[in-house]
Design a protein around this motif. Structure first.
Motif, PDB file in Angstrom:
ATOM      1  N   GLY A  22       0.969  -0.877  -0.212  1.00  0.00           N
ATOM      2  CA  GLY A  22      -0.138   0.092  -0.261  1.00  0.00           C
ATOM      3  C   GLY A  22       0.445   1.115  -0.079  1.00  0.00           C
ATOM      4  N   PHE A  23       2.460   1.115   0.001  1.00  0.00           N
ATOM      5  CA  PHE A  23       3.115   2.163   0.075  1.00  0.00           C
ATOM      6  C   PHE A  23       3.797   2.146  -0.762  1.00  0.00           C
ATOM      7  CE2 PHE A  23       1.185   1.940   4.372  1.00  0.00           C
ATOM      8  CZ  PHE A  23       0.518   3.105   4.425  1.00  0.00           C
ATOM      9  N   SER A  24       4.436   3.466  -1.807  1.00  0.00           N
ATOM     10  CA  SER A  24       5.623   3.709  -2.641  1.00  0.00           C
ATOM     11  C   SER A  24       6.860   3.976  -1.695  1.00  0.00           C
ATOM     12  CB  SER A  24       5.248   4.480  -3.252  1.00  0.00           C
ATOM     13  OG  SER A  24       3.661   4.949  -3.914  1.00  0.00           O
ATOM     14  N   SER A  25       8.096   3.276  -2.400  1.00  0.00           N
ATOM     15  CA  SER A  25       9.023   3.607  -1.984  1.00  0.00           C
ATOM     16  C   SER A  25       9.580   5.187  -2.530  1.00  0.00           C
ATOM     17  CB  SER A  25      10.353   2.438  -2.769  1.00  0.00           C
ATOM     18  OG  SER A  25      11.122   2.537  -2.073  1.00  0.00           O
ATOM     19  N   ILE A  26       9.555   6.052  -1.740  1.00  0.00           N
ATOM     20  CA  ILE A  26       9.553   7.721  -2.727  1.00  0.00           C
ATOM     21  C   ILE A  26      11.009   7.996  -2.500  1.00  0.00           C
ATOM     22  CG2 ILE A  26       8.729   9.744  -1.865  1.00  0.00           C
ATOM     23  CD1 ILE A  26       6.555   9.082  -0.117  1.00  0.00           C
ATOM     24  N   PRO A  27      11.631   8.673  -3.351  1.00  0.00           N
ATOM     25  CA  PRO A  27      12.807   8.956  -3.843  1.00  0.00           C
ATOM     26  C   PRO A  27      12.817  10.052  -2.901  1.00  0.00           C
ATOM     27  CG  PRO A  27      11.739   9.535  -5.322  1.00  0.00           C
ATOM     28  CD  PRO A  27      10.876   8.601  -4.382  1.00  0.00           C
TER      29      PRO A  27
ATOM     30  N   GLY B 147      20.549  13.655   1.583  1.00  0.00           N
ATOM     31  CA  GLY B 147      19.849  14.344   0.450  1.00  0.00           C
ATOM     32  C   GLY B 147      18.981  14.094   0.851  1.00  0.00           C
ATOM     33  N   ARG B 148      17.811  15.380   1.521  1.00  0.00           N
ATOM     34  CA  ARG B 148      16.495  14.917   2.123  1.00  0.00           C
ATOM     35  C   ARG B 148      16.550  16.925   1.360  1.00  0.00           C
ATOM     36  NH1 ARG B 148      16.170  15.562   7.985  1.00  0.00           N
ATOM     37  NH2 ARG B 148      14.570  15.785   7.628  1.00  0.00           N
ATOM     38  N   GLU B 149      17.547  17.386   0.774  1.00  0.00           N
ATOM     39  CA  GLU B 149      16.930  18.968   0.396  1.00  0.00           C
ATOM     40  C   GLU B 149      16.774  18.920  -1.626  1.00  0.00           C
ATOM     41  OE1 GLU B 149      21.871  18.214  -0.372  1.00  0.00           O
ATOM     42  OE2 GLU B 149      19.951  17.550   0.451  1.00  0.00           O
ATOM     43  N   TYR B 150      15.915  19.112  -1.825  1.00  0.00           N
ATOM     44  CA  TYR B 150      15.262  19.770  -3.076  1.00  0.00           C
ATOM     45  C   TYR B 150      16.632  20.069  -4.286  1.00  0.00           C
ATOM     46  CZ  TYR B 150      11.195  17.750  -1.908  1.00  0.00           C
ATOM     47  OH  TYR B 150      10.260  17.118  -1.646  1.00  0.00           O
TER      48      TYR B 150
END
Length: 418
Positions: free
Chosen positions: A167-172, A225-228
């Motif tokens: 039910g949950f995607s792996s989010i980049p 790598g959490r920043e955009y």
């Protein structure tokens, strides 16, 4: 985008173990709520008010400078029908861990706890959906009106994903999200997954700018790598697209970690060292990323626990009136809900007693105190009630904060009178 009617904008220990390994990649999760965890504890600290006085900052007190939040008849009636303890409970958010869907029930019943956060790595949508349904069933009822819970997740992407499995995607990660052809559409899909299991608030996106010169040396954000992006323009554009996608799905985003933790080296959740930004100013270029998301309609802002030498030396941002009331509310014209990063187990606030972590944040202009240690809720609730009894200005601030929280809930369909 939905539910922004009352927020006009200007244009232009145990916690550690529970939070590790929940990113789904086999690596240790570097964050708790927004950036991690640490052993809990509480030691005495300084006064219950912010260490920056309004006199020294050249501003007015929160009670004088905060604009009165929009108050519908429903919000006003429910607020006035609440006991002081129930009002205080609306200003707290506590974590709930897997296998304990009823663990917050005592705090909801006795303290009127108004918000929660899923932590610890929940597997599969069925478990989350059942827990969310239970939480709304036991939500506080005030004078015949149910005051729904803010049910929150930390589903940011990369190493910060509390939900995995069916039910949950792996989010980049944020950096990878920024490369997607239509991030807003992707975020809408991730938000729909949250909405389908009863989650109505996501403690994301990150709007922190990590300069290229700092990069991975920035432990809380850059290392993972959490920043955009490495400029405020790129960071703000990515955070805005993510936030809009969440709102498209009916989930409220939470932009974090104001005023920005992209230049520090230490993680405030894990250490009290290396968490001072010596460059940030009240008109810093990095604030543009937050302004972009706030002007775009975000209703919730998370304040971090780093320190800022040129703004309020020695004071964590969560306790700084200059930062919350001055820079965020007056400077960026934000009249929405302000929430802390974790102040339950974070190393950055361990020198402050548990009680004062709650009262100092509210005195500085904040609204919801987040703790990953739910057993701290009674202490925090009692502290808010007692401080309000002896300090009229603080009592006024509590009323404003409760109003903002209830108004948000009303707009989200969690508070319906009549």
């Amino acid at each position: 985008m939905p539910r922004r009617h009352h927020l006009p904008r200007v244009a232009a220990g145990a916690a550690v173990l529970a939070l590790l390994g929940c990113g789904g990649s086999g690596n240790s999760n570097p964050t708790g709520t927004s950036g991690s965890s640490s052993a809990s504890g509480s030691s005495s600290a300084s006064s219950s008010g912010s260490s920056s006085s309004s006199a020294s900052s050249g501003g007015t007190s929160p009670s004088a400078s905060s604009s009165d939040p929009r108050t519908s008849a429903c919000v006003a009636d429910v607020r006035e029908a609440m006991t002081p303890t129930q009002q205080a409970g609306q200003l707290l958010m506590a974590a709930m861990y897997p296998g304990s869907a009823t663990s917050l029930d005592p705090y909801i019943d006795d303290q009127g706890l108004g918000s929660m956060l899923y932590l610890g790595g929940w597997q599969g949508s069925s478990a989350v959906e059942a827990a969310s349904s239970h939480l709304q069933q036991v939500a506080p009822t005030i004078d015949g009106t149910t005051v729904g819970m803010l049910v929150s997740a930390d589903q940011e992407g990369g190493q910060v994903q509390q939900f995995t499995g069916a039910g949950f995607s792996s989010i980049p990660s944020g950096l990878d999200q920024a490369r997607l052809p239509d991030l807003r559409s992707s975020a809408k899909g991730w938000g729909a997954e949250l909405a389908s299991v009863g989650v109505d608030v996501n403690l994301a996106p990150v709007a922190d700018t990590v300069p290229a010169s700092v990069g991975r040396a920035n432990e809380p954000i850059g290392q993972w790598g959490r920043e955009y992006g490495s400029t405020p323009q790129v960071a703000g554009a990515g955070a805005l697209a993510f936030a809009q996608g969440m709102q498209d799905a009916g989930v409220e985003p939470t932009v974090k970690h104001f005023p920005g933790i992209g230049r520090i080296t230490g993680n405030p959740d894990l250490t009290a060292q290396g968490i001072t930004d010596d460059e940030m100013t009240t008109d810093d270029p990095q604030l543009a990323a937050f302004k972009t998301v706030i002007d775009g309609g975000t209703n919730i802002v998370m304040v971090g626990s780093a320190r800022y030498a040129k703004i309020d030396p020695g004071t964590p941002a969560v306790f700084s009136e200059r930062i919350i009331e001055g820079m965020l509310r007056r400077g960026l014209d934000f009249d929405g809900v302000v929430i802390t990063d974790d102040v339950g187990a974070a190393a950055a606030v361990q020198a402050t007693s548990v009680a004062q972590r709650a009262t100092r944040f509210i005195a500085a202009g904040g609204d919801i105190v987040l703790t990953v240690e739910p057993d701290q809720v009674p202490t925090m609730t009692s502290a808010i009630v007692e401080e309000a009894k002896g300090d009229p200005a603080f009592a006024d601030q509590v009323q404003r904060s409760v109003t903002r929280v209830l108004a948000l809930k009303e707009d989200m369909g969690l508070l319906i009178c009549g």
